[in-house]
Design an enzyme around this catalytic site. Structure first.
Site, PDB file in Angstrom:
ATOM      1  N   PHE A 100       1.611  90.447 -38.230  1.00 37.21           N
ATOM      2  CA  PHE A 100       2.877  89.991 -37.657  1.00 37.21           C
ATOM      3  C   PHE A 100       3.822  91.178 -37.621  1.00 37.21           C
ATOM      4  O   PHE A 100       3.648  92.150 -38.382  1.00 37.21           O
ATOM      5  CB  PHE A 100       3.480  88.875 -38.519  1.00 37.21           C
ATOM      6  N   GLN A 148      19.305  86.060 -35.166  1.00 33.25           N
ATOM      7  CA  GLN A 148      18.079  86.634 -34.599  1.00 33.25           C
ATOM      8  C   GLN A 148      17.735  86.030 -33.237  1.00 33.25           C
ATOM      9  O   GLN A 148      17.631  84.819 -33.099  1.00 33.25           O
ATOM     10  CB  GLN A 148      16.901  86.392 -35.542  1.00 33.25           C
ATOM     11  N   GLU A 205       4.949  84.815 -32.305  1.00 34.58           N
ATOM     12  CA  GLU A 205       4.596  86.220 -32.453  1.00 34.58           C
ATOM     13  C   GLU A 205       3.089  86.362 -32.693  1.00 34.58           C
ATOM     14  O   GLU A 205       2.510  87.431 -32.509  1.00 34.58           O
ATOM     15  CB  GLU A 205       5.368  86.747 -33.668  1.00 34.58           C
ATOM     16  N   HIS A 217      16.990  82.193 -32.352  1.00 31.80           N
ATOM     17  CA  HIS A 217      15.889  81.652 -33.133  1.00 31.80           C
ATOM     18  C   HIS A 217      16.232  81.396 -34.590  1.00 31.80           C
ATOM     19  O   HIS A 217      15.874  80.372 -35.159  1.00 31.80           O
ATOM     20  CB  HIS A 217      14.739  82.653 -33.047  1.00 31.80           C
TER      21      HIS A 217
HETATM   22  P1  FAD Z   1      14.655  73.156 -41.840  1.00 35.05           P
HETATM   23  O1  FAD Z   1      13.188  73.049 -41.846  1.00 35.05           O
HETATM   24  O2  FAD Z   1      15.325  73.625 -40.607  1.00 35.05           O
HETATM   25  O3  FAD Z   1      15.194  71.761 -42.310  1.00 35.05           O
HETATM   26  C1  FAD Z   1      16.566  71.466 -42.323  1.00 35.05           C
HETATM   27  C2  FAD Z   1      16.746  70.059 -42.808  1.00 35.05           C
HETATM   28  O4  FAD Z   1      18.141  69.828 -42.970  1.00 35.05           O
HETATM   29  C3  FAD Z   1      16.265  68.982 -41.856  1.00 35.05           C
HETATM   30  O5  FAD Z   1      15.649  67.975 -42.594  1.00 35.05           O
HETATM   31  C4  FAD Z   1      17.546  68.468 -41.212  1.00 35.05           C
HETATM   32  O6  FAD Z   1      17.452  67.148 -40.776  1.00 35.05           O
HETATM   33  C5  FAD Z   1      18.485  68.590 -42.383  1.00 35.05           C
HETATM   34  N1  FAD Z   1      19.903  68.601 -42.049  1.00 35.05           N
HETATM   35  C6  FAD Z   1      20.582  69.482 -41.288  1.00 35.05           C
HETATM   36  N2  FAD Z   1      21.891  69.152 -41.242  1.00 35.05           N
HETATM   37  C7  FAD Z   1      22.027  68.049 -42.014  1.00 35.05           C
HETATM   38  C8  FAD Z   1      23.128  67.219 -42.366  1.00 35.05           C
HETATM   39  N3  FAD Z   1      24.366  67.440 -41.939  1.00 35.05           N
HETATM   40  N4  FAD Z   1      22.897  66.140 -43.147  1.00 35.05           N
HETATM   41  C9  FAD Z   1      21.647  65.857 -43.603  1.00 35.05           C
HETATM   42  N5  FAD Z   1      20.579  66.625 -43.319  1.00 35.05           N
HETATM   43  C10 FAD Z   1      20.772  67.702 -42.532  1.00 35.05           C
HETATM   44  N6  FAD Z   1       9.160  81.075 -39.877  1.00 35.05           N
HETATM   45  C11 FAD Z   1       8.083  81.678 -40.463  1.00 35.05           C
HETATM   46  O7  FAD Z   1       8.182  82.203 -41.569  1.00 35.05           O
HETATM   47  N7  FAD Z   1       6.872  81.668 -39.838  1.00 35.05           N
HETATM   48  C12 FAD Z   1       6.690  81.108 -38.632  1.00 35.05           C
HETATM   49  O8  FAD Z   1       5.578  81.112 -38.123  1.00 35.05           O
HETATM   50  C13 FAD Z   1       7.801  80.486 -37.999  1.00 35.05           C
HETATM   51  N8  FAD Z   1       7.670  79.899 -36.779  1.00 35.05           N
HETATM   52  C14 FAD Z   1       8.753  79.242 -36.223  1.00 35.05           C
HETATM   53  C15 FAD Z   1       8.588  78.568 -35.007  1.00 35.05           C
HETATM   54  C16 FAD Z   1       9.655  77.873 -34.441  1.00 35.05           C
HETATM   55  C17 FAD Z   1       9.465  77.168 -33.143  1.00 35.05           C
HETATM   56  C18 FAD Z   1      10.891  77.848 -35.098  1.00 35.05           C
HETATM   57  C19 FAD Z   1      12.048  77.129 -34.504  1.00 35.05           C
HETATM   58  C20 FAD Z   1      11.051  78.504 -36.313  1.00 35.05           C
HETATM   59  C21 FAD Z   1       9.990  79.209 -36.863  1.00 35.05           C
HETATM   60  N9  FAD Z   1      10.128  79.871 -38.090  1.00 35.05           N
HETATM   61  C22 FAD Z   1       9.049  80.482 -38.673  1.00 35.05           C
HETATM   62  C23 FAD Z   1      11.367  79.774 -38.857  1.00 35.05           C
HETATM   63  C24 FAD Z   1      11.246  78.679 -39.877  1.00 35.05           C
HETATM   64  O9  FAD Z   1      10.473  77.621 -39.378  1.00 35.05           O
HETATM   65  C25 FAD Z   1      12.597  78.123 -40.282  1.00 35.05           C
HETATM   66  O10 FAD Z   1      13.465  79.178 -40.591  1.00 35.05           O
HETATM   67  C26 FAD Z   1      12.427  77.256 -41.514  1.00 35.05           C
HETATM   68  O11 FAD Z   1      11.490  76.247 -41.271  1.00 35.05           O
HETATM   69  C27 FAD Z   1      13.740  76.654 -41.967  1.00 35.05           C
HETATM   70  O12 FAD Z   1      13.430  75.809 -43.046  1.00 35.05           O
HETATM   71  P2  FAD Z   1      14.551  75.125 -43.932  1.00 35.05           P
HETATM   72  O13 FAD Z   1      13.856  74.366 -44.983  1.00 35.05           O
HETATM   73  O14 FAD Z   1      15.551  76.138 -44.325  1.00 35.05           O
HETATM   74  O15 FAD Z   1      15.260  74.148 -42.924  1.00 35.05           O
END
Ligand code: FAD
Length: 610
Positions: free
Chosen positions: A121, A239, A258, A385
């Site tokens: 990656f 980003q 990627e 992103h």
């Molecule tokens: P999230 O998984 O975004 O979860 C956030 C949670 O908060 C959700 O449950 C949502 O409902 C909740 N929430 C938000 N606001 C509120 C509110 N006001 N009240 C109650 N609940 C709320 N990263 C990598 O390392 N490798 C990859 O291959 C990769 N691929 C990706 C592909 C895509 C298409 C995308 C979009 C991102 C990718 N990323 C990747 C980045 C990574 O997926 C995210 O940064 C990561 O999943 C974020 O996880 P998190 O637990 O911080 O939040």
């Protein structure tokens, strides 16, 4: 005052993505009573969309890998603005966290001798991403969810938190005592009392027009913390992933992993030129292939080859694509070409190989664009992103500057500095989700009974939430304000920034704030998207203003921030983070803060690997 459904927890986790669920598991396993709230259905968080993989120096594919190389790669990628302690802990603890996922049932792709397979990656020196085809996030969420349920978490699905409650009754002072919100289905209000709160609400992508993020990512967690008095950090670093779909227009922004480039996909302009060879930054020259054959050999696991320039960091690749399009060498729909089909010149059975390695990409393009990626190149361009900035936390405990308020995952700042390496988010979630859960539970234990709820604050939050109904359709349309904000951020605070444009953006954000204070909606509280949008606006406006103010203050180009009027790095800015905080009068305060010194042993690692 409206009626509330009331719940009481030791630890309340807001967000059920990878970070939130990992925090839940850790807190619940230590005996804490834990509740988790999420805006959509359990299992639908952003994490489920992650494709390429999770970065951890397991050294299964290349035995030269170890935590020190991962640490140095992360710091170099972040242009040395990273919280060094988080980068150190992340590199050291990620392998254990991946093995933990495996022990809980995650089925990663395998090497021939049965170990977890790892892929290349951008920005990672060695193949480091454990993956499940291009559906890694799905496997991760499935595993964490399953394990979390067995740890006894209570889930509040389709509930949105509107504000954090403070024992002082005033936002910006005192200790956090819980949260107030509503459920989307019925529009009922909820009160979650808690001794400690973990924010794991993900990113802010919906503040921009072209984004890979889904509807939930309106920056709520950052705004909740900001209003509660917490410091935000690195907000200028948004980003733009280099490869999002550009066509058809209805799916513009959807991510093209990627992993396509990791498997040998190449970027070409309309003249058929692999333009990434034309611009390799000095600090990556020694690690980057200078010819196509070497680049190909790297993607096929040749340890003596250097990575192709398509796998340079995302900020750089995105800017190169932008440059080609602006110079008139783009594809018909305003992107460039990403070609994986060409590998049939090198590999027997290439078609099956692509379908096996990139099944989601194959289906995504087939279904959304009627294009077969095993035969034709894709059209791709940058898409908003990921948010490197977020809530400032202590590197070890993940506690914010507000007592009892923790943050983890994309909502927290620090690990990635000025730019995140692909795969480093999923590992961030499990390493720091685990830490946030552990320390939040500890805080809850050592701080005795839950502080009492201030009913006045509760009343103020719900009254403000219901005001748009009183104005009805005569008020401002929340959707229009959202569109106008997205246009503003995309056009004026996007991938290439200048002072006059960003000042224009600030003026527009001020006008949008005024309009947002007068939103009106029709209908009732059940599944009312207009109402939800009216409430999301406050978060989107706060994060947009913070991004813009921080981007104006940082007068240099570094990582994800590119200033056309300050195109170079500045030595003084290399020593500072930018902090954003709510002032006592309610205005946004912004401050340049020196980076904490890096210990000599970590400095030596960075120097050695440069
Ligand atoms: P999230 O998984 O975004 O979860 C956030 C949670 O908060 C959700 O449950 C949502 O409902 C909740 N929430 C938000 N606001 C509120 C509110 N006001 N009240 C109650 N609940 C709320 N990263 C990598 O390392 N490798 C990859 O291959 C990769 N691929 C990706 C592909 C895509 C298409 C995308 C979009 C991102 C990718 N990323 C990747 C980045 C990574 O997926 C995210 O940064 C990561 O999943 C974020 O996880 P998190 O637990 O911080 O939040």
């Amino acid at each position: 005052m409206p009626e509330f459904q009331r719940f009481s927890y030791d630890v309340l986790v807001i967000g059920a993505g990878g970070a939130g669920l990992r925090a839940v598991i850790e807190a619940a396993s230590s005996g804490a009573k834990v509740g988790v709230v999420c805006k959509s259905l359990l299992g639908k968080a952003h994490t489920v969309m992650a494709e390429g993989g999770i970065a951890a120096a397991l050294a299964n594919v290349d035995d030269r890998d170890n935590w020190r190389v991962h640490f140095a790669d992360t710091m170099r990628g972040g242009q040395y603005l990273n919280n060094w302690r988080m980068a150190e802990l992340h590199a050291k603890e990620a392998p254990e966290c991946v093995r933990e996922l495996e022990a809980w049932g995650a089925l990663f792709d395998r090497t021939k001798d049965g170990r977890i397979l790892q892929r290349n990656f951008g920005g990672h020196k060695y193949p480091r991403l454990a993956h499940v085809g291009d559906r890694t996030g799905l496997e991760m969420i499935r595993t964490l969810q399953d394990h979390g349920i067995h740890c006894g978490m209570e889930v509040h699905m389709e509930c949105t938190v509107l504000d954090l409650l403070m024992d002082s009754g005033r936002v910006g002072s005192g200790r956090v005592t819980g949260a107030v919100g509503y459920d989307r289905e019925k529009g009922h209000f909820y009160l979650w009392q808690a001794k400690a709160v973990v924010i794991a609400t993900g990113g802010i992508g919906r503040a921009f027009k072209v984004t890979s993020n889904s509807w939930e990512y309106t920056g709520d967690g950052l705004a909740l913390a900001y209003r509660a008095g917490a410091e935000l950090q690195d907000m200028e670093f948004v980003q733009f992933h280099p490869t999002g779909m550009v066509w058809p227009i209805s799916v513009r922004g959807i991510l093209v992993t990627e992993g396509v480039r990791g498997e040998g996909g190449v970027l070409r302009n309309s003249e058929g030129r692999r333009f990434m060879f034309d611009d390799i930054p000095d600090n990556y020259k020694s690690q980057t292939a200078d010819n196509e054959d070497e680049g190909w050999r790297y993607t096929q696991g040749d340890k003596n080859a250097r990575r192709p320039p398509e796998l340079l960091t995302r900020d750089h690749v995105a800017r190169c694509i932008n440059r080609e399009v602006k110079a008139g060498r783009g594809s018909p729909h305003g992107g460039v070409y990403l070609d994986i089909a060409w590998i049939k010149e090198r590999l027997p059975k290439a078609e099956e190989h692509i379908k096996r390695k990139l099944p989601s990409m194959y289906h995504q393009f087939k279904q959304l664009a009627d294009l077969d990626i095993t035969r034709e190149p894709m059209e791709v361009g940058p898409t908003t992103h990921y948010m490197m900035g977020g809530i400032r936390v202590d590197g070890d405990s993940q506690m914010s500057t507000v007592p009892g308020l923790f943050a983890a995952g994309e909502a927290a700042a620090g690990l990635h500095g000025a730019n995140r390496l692909g795969g480093n988010s999923l590992s961030d979630l499990v390493v720091f989700g685990r830490r946030a859960g552990r320390y939040a539970a500890e805080f809850a234990r050592s701080n005795g009974s839950a502080a009492s709820i201030n009913e006045d604050q509760l009343q103020a939050v719900t009254a403000a939430a219901l005001v748009p109904f009183e104005r009805g359709l005569a008020g401002e349309n929340p959707y229009q304000i959202q569109y106008d904000l997205q246009d503003t951020m995309q056009d004026l605070v996007g991938i290439v920034r200048t002072q006059p444009e960003m000042e224009q953006a600030l003026a527009k954000i001020a006008q949008l704030n005024t309009r947002a204070a007068h939103t009106g909606i029709g209908g009732n509280r059940q599944y009312n998207n207009g109402w939800h949008t009216a409430m999301d606006l406050s978060s989107m406006l706060i994060v947009s203003e913070a991004v813009t103010r921080a981007a104006i203050l940082r007068k240099e180009s570094r990582g994800a921030q590119f200033r056309e009027d300050y195109p170079n790095k500045d030595a003084d800015w290399s020593k500072h983070n930018i902090i954003v905080k709510r002032g006592s009068e309610g205005g946004m305060l912004i401050q340049k803060r020196p980076l904490p010194p890096i210990p000599d042993e970590l400095k030596a690692i960075i120097e050695e690997m440069k």
